[in-house]
Design a protein around this motif. Structure first.
Motif, short mmCIF file in Angstrom:
data_model
loop_
_atom_site.label_atom_id
_atom_site.label_comp_id
_atom_site.label_asym_id
_atom_site.label_seq_id
_atom_site.Cartn_x
_atom_site.Cartn_y
_atom_site.Cartn_z
N CYS A 125 0.87 -1.16 0.02
CA CYS A 125 0.08 0.15 -0.10
C CYS A 125 0.87 1.10 -0.09
CB CYS A 125 -0.96 -0.05 1.23
SG CYS A 125 -2.20 0.96 1.20
N SER A 126 2.00 1.35 0.58
CA SER A 126 2.89 2.32 0.76
C SER A 126 3.45 2.81 -0.38
CB SER A 126 3.82 2.18 1.86
OG SER A 126 3.16 2.17 3.19
N GLN A 127 3.79 1.34 -1.23
CA GLN A 127 4.35 1.42 -2.51
C GLN A 127 3.61 2.31 -3.42
OE1 GLN A 127 4.68 0.87 -6.41
NE2 GLN A 127 3.87 -0.89 -5.43
N SER A 128 2.49 1.77 -3.44
CA SER A 128 1.21 2.22 -4.30
C SER A 128 1.03 3.90 -4.16
CB SER A 128 -0.12 1.31 -4.37
OG SER A 128 -0.74 1.72 -2.98
N THR A 136 10.01 6.19 2.10
CA THR A 136 10.76 6.65 3.33
C THR A 136 11.55 5.66 3.67
OG1 THR A 136 8.91 5.70 4.62
CG2 THR A 136 8.52 7.99 4.08
N PRO A 137 12.48 5.78 4.52
CA PRO A 137 13.57 4.88 5.05
C PRO A 137 12.84 3.80 5.82
CG PRO A 137 14.36 7.14 5.58
CD PRO A 137 13.02 7.26 4.94
N ALA A 165 12.07 -2.86 -6.63
CA ALA A 165 12.39 -2.12 -7.63
C ALA A 165 11.65 -1.06 -7.94
CB ALA A 165 12.23 -3.16 -9.00
N LEU A 166 10.36 -1.24 -7.59
CA LEU A 166 9.20 -0.27 -7.69
C LEU A 166 9.63 0.86 -6.76
CD1 LEU A 166 5.97 -2.27 -8.09
CD2 LEU A 166 7.13 -0.99 -9.94
N LEU A 167 9.89 0.84 -5.65
CA LEU A 167 10.54 1.64 -4.73
C LEU A 167 11.69 2.74 -5.36
CD1 LEU A 167 10.26 0.26 -1.17
CD2 LEU A 167 8.79 1.76 -2.07
N HIS A 168 12.44 2.00 -5.97
CA HIS A 168 13.75 2.64 -6.51
C HIS A 168 13.18 3.42 -7.81
CE1 HIS A 168 16.91 0.99 -4.16
NE2 HIS A 168 16.64 -0.10 -4.41
N TYR A 169 12.07 2.72 -8.58
CA TYR A 169 11.62 3.51 -9.71
C TYR A 169 10.92 4.78 -9.16
CZ TYR A 169 7.94 4.40 -13.43
OH TYR A 169 7.07 4.82 -14.16
N HIS A 170 9.98 4.90 -8.26
CA HIS A 170 9.45 5.80 -7.71
C HIS A 170 10.14 7.09 -7.23
CE1 HIS A 170 5.62 3.92 -8.78
NE2 HIS A 170 5.74 3.20 -7.67
N SER A 171 11.56 6.37 -6.75
CA SER A 171 12.52 7.55 -6.19
C SER A 171 13.46 7.88 -7.36
CB SER A 171 13.26 6.64 -5.12
OG SER A 171 12.63 6.27 -4.17
N LYS A 172 13.25 7.51 -8.51
CA LYS A 172 13.88 7.88 -9.62
C LYS A 172 15.40 7.47 -9.81
CE LYS A 172 11.03 11.75 -10.58
NZ LYS A 172 10.77 13.44 -11.16
N ASP A 173 15.45 6.22 -8.89
CA ASP A 173 16.86 5.51 -8.96
C ASP A 173 16.81 4.57 -10.17
OD1 ASP A 173 19.28 4.46 -8.49
OD2 ASP A 173 18.97 3.82 -6.48
N TYR A 174 16.63 4.83 -11.24
CA TYR A 174 16.53 3.96 -12.33
C TYR A 174 17.35 2.89 -12.56
CZ TYR A 174 13.22 7.75 -13.51
OH TYR A 174 12.48 8.59 -13.33
N ASP A 175 18.78 3.23 -12.01
CA ASP A 175 20.07 2.25 -12.34
C ASP A 175 19.67 1.07 -11.36
OD1 ASP A 175 21.23 3.35 -14.21
OD2 ASP A 175 22.41 4.75 -12.81
N SER A 176 19.21 1.40 -9.97
CA SER A 176 18.96 0.19 -9.04
C SER A 176 17.67 -0.58 -9.73
CB SER A 176 18.97 0.91 -7.85
OG SER A 176 19.85 1.29 -7.35
N ALA A 184 17.72 15.81 -0.49
CA ALA A 184 17.06 14.78 0.12
C ALA A 184 17.48 14.74 1.49
CB ALA A 184 17.68 13.67 -0.56
N TYR A 185 18.75 15.48 1.84
CA TYR A 185 19.17 15.25 3.63
C TYR A 185 18.67 16.56 4.29
CZ TYR A 185 22.75 17.51 0.34
OH TYR A 185 23.26 18.15 -0.34
N ILE A 186 17.67 17.35 3.76
CA ILE A 186 17.04 18.54 4.52
C ILE A 186 15.70 18.04 4.94
CG2 ILE A 186 15.88 20.52 4.17
CD1 ILE A 186 18.06 21.65 2.43
N GLU A 187 15.31 18.26 6.12
CA GLU A 187 14.20 17.98 6.73
C GLU A 187 12.99 18.27 6.05
OE1 GLU A 187 13.46 16.17 9.34
OE2 GLU A 187 15.48 15.71 9.89
#
Length: 609
Positions: A240-243, A248-249, A273-284, A468-471
């Motif tokens: 559900c979180s992925q959808s 988040t960490p 893989a979908l979490l990386h995709y939504h984070s735009k980390d396409y290589d992972s 990413a590292y700012i609150e």
């Protein structure tokens, strides 16, 4: 010969699904009919399956035919002379509807009613017109829903009256939740689905139906305490979180714990893989999907998302291989059609891409990716009407799909209907609050409708989302603090965002703040400064390489600063910036004109002396 109502010895322990003695007795009596009905269901003969247990006129509106003897022939020609008029056919009245259910076990009743629901879904697909054709208005519905809802409501009322509410198996609650959700009674549907899950937590279909009803992380957090605490709850929370595009960490940590238990699970690896995709980390994401294909080359689940990853990466050879693999496995899967459509889209053959996306929707009208991707293709083809309709269908299927909301905003922006676009960009930004692209589009829309104060806020949210590292809740009000994080470390900021913020401050007449943001945009050419460096500048070639270098945007900022310095009488600074512009190759004519003005001002000053 054994009587049909007598239980068959030796199989009760195999086919019994309840500890209730009455339910066990009914299941044993119905075993033969149940196996027959299940065979019909597996052959997709849903009406025959339902008719095994239920009267034909129950939950349906099939008219009753008159008896043959009551039907009279109507002459094709009127009789000549003064003969008697032919007798009128007696008016046929439909038989009264019998809504009473036969005495059935819950398992058999669920199978019969669910078969009736599937029969309605099948007829809905058959009645649907060609995808986005002239008669396709998306208004075709399942005509069995009203009858099913009435039947199930009566069954639950009877159970409550008999005091048997706590002896349910969860299957009929699950079906009633589906019917209520289709009828837009979301709150009541959630209650029944939660009840079905608590009674029978191993029914993953109920979890998936509940997931479709949760439109925000707040709704998920409110529902989570009502669910049973087991491993399926963890899987549900992850899915559900992925959808909801939450990356988040905590979600990654939960997924890592599950992968320690099921290290080779394709479902969990797909979620990663979908979490990386939504984070735009396409290589992972590419790496994980490639591993899944090597392990199971004939598994097509979620490969349409992998084709999106390869499309964004412009990996045409990999996308071609994926299209060939999917076509060889099953060319009549919607995932396959979307993969092939993405391949043709990458080749800029948009008509062929639309053809394959239409084919995917012919196979499954509820396949979300096909509607969204087809909208993208119509935008490329400048067919804004079809693009809007495609995106609207995607939103109707899943209101959590930020891509469809964003696509609607883009399409209305193409039509210069900026107030409409603003509404859709706001919805997209609400679904993806940490996506820089959403806030940047929203800021540009505010800029076009002349609302500079709101545009500044949106652009600053885009800057915050990009770090990413700012609150996530932090904000900054001036250019003096926007270039550092909470620890005072200088960070890289996108000049494509800093420059429009500066222009908005210029519209508001705050020229000092405009100059500050222009300086910040210019500073991004060399990357973030290292406060530990002796000269306070860049920390070396490696860090300096992180800057953008000279771009059109930074050159425009340099030109503005040159004119600002010229207006303030800082001739040396203005000349330095103008000379840099001439060397960079951007805005050369404007820089040369400024240099001529500087020389003229210098000559005039010399003559006065």
């Amino acid at each position: 010969m054994r009587d049909a109502e007598q239980p068959i010895p030796g199989i009760r322990s195999v086919f019994s699904t309840s500890d209730d003695a009455e339910e066990n007795r009914l299941e044993n009596q119905e075993l033969g009919n149940y196996l027959l009905a299940k065979s019909y269901f597996d052959c997709r003969e849903y009406d025959r399956c339902s008719a095994v247990f239920l009267p034909i006129n129950l939950t349906s509106n099939v008219p009753s035919s008159p008896p043959p003897e009551s039907q009279t022939q109507t002459p094709t020609k009127p009789a000549k002379g003064k003969g008697k008029a032919p007798a009128q056919s007696p008016e046929v009245t439909p038989r009264p509807r019998d809504d009473s259910l036969p005495l059935l076990s819950q398992k058999s009743l669920f199978l019969a009613l669910y078969a009736k629901y599937m029969a309605g879904e099948k007829r809905k697909d058959e009645d649907a017109e060609m995808v986005l054709g002239p008669m396709d208005n998306g208004a075709v519905t399942n005509k069995e829903l009203v009858g099913l809802g009435r039947t199930l409501e009566a069954w639950f009322d009877e159970r409550r009256a008999q005091g048997k509410e706590d002896r349910s198996q969860g299957w009929l609650e699950y079906l009633y939740g589906i019917v209520l959700a289709k009828g837009s009674s979301d709150s009541v549907a959630k209650q029944y689905l939660v009840k079905a899950i608590n009674i029978n937590p191993w029914n993953w279909g109920a979890w998936l139906e509940l997931k479709d009803l949760l439109n925000s992380l707040d709704a998920l957090r409110a529902t989570y305490p009502l669910l049973p605490h087991n491993i399926l709850t963890l899987l549900f929370n992850l899915d559900c979180s992925q959808s909801l595009y939450s990356t988040t960490p905590e979600i990654h940590s939960s997924l890592s714990e599950l992968l320690r238990i099921f290290p080779t699970s394709p479902f969990l690896l797909t979620q990663r893989a979908l979490l990386h995709y939504h984070s735009k980390d396409y290589d992972s994401a590419d790496s994980i999907f490639s591993t899944l294909i090597r392990r199971d080359p004939h598994r097509l689940d979620a490969l349409d998302h992998y084709s999106n990853v390869l499309y964004v990466m412009a990996a045409r050879p990999k996308l071609a291989f994926l299209a060939q693999l999917a076509t060889a496995t099953d060319k009549f899967r919607p995932e396959t059609c979307c993969i092939v459509g993405n391949y043709y889209s990458l080749k800029s053959e948009h008509e062929k891409a639309v053809m394959y996306f239409r084919r995917a929707l012919t196979l499954d009208r509820g396949f979300l990716s096909a509607w969204t991707l087809m909208g993208h293709e119509y935008v490329e083809m400048k067919n804004t009407h079809a693009a809007i309709e495609s995106y609207r269908r995607a939103v109707d299927i899943n209101r959590k799909d930020y891509r469809a909301w964003y696509g609607l905003g883009q399409t209305y922006e193409m039509l210069e209907m900026h107030h409409y676009a603003l509404f859709y960009f706001q919805r997209a930004a609400a679904l993806r609050p940490y996506d820089k692209q959403m806030w940047q589009a929203l800021g540009a829309c505010y800029e076009k409708i002349d609302r500079p104060a709101q545009a500044i806020k949106a652009y600053k949210r885009a800057l915050t989302a990009g770090m990413a590292y700012i609150e996530p809740g932090s904000s900054f009000g001036s250019a003096h603090t926007a270039n550092t994080d909470a620890g005072g470390t200088h960070v890289f900021l996108d000049p494509e965002l800093l420059f429009p913020i500066a222009l908005m401050y210029e519209r508001l007449g705050e020229l000092e703040e405009t100059a500050n943001y222009m300086e910040m945009a210019l500073a991004q050419e060399e990357g973030p400064a290292d406060p530990l460096a002796p000269d306070g500048g860049s920390g070396g070639e490696e860090e300096a390489a992180q800057g953008t270098g000279v771009t059109l945007t930074t050159s425009r900022a340099r030109l503005w600063l040159a004119r600002w310095a010229f207006g303030k009488g800082e001739m040396a600074r203005a000349g330095e910036l103008a000379n840099e512009l001439c060397e960079d190759g951007y805005e050369v004519e404007e820089a040369q004109a400024l240099l001529r003005d500087l020389r003229a001002r210098a000559e005039a000053g010399a003559r006065e002396k």
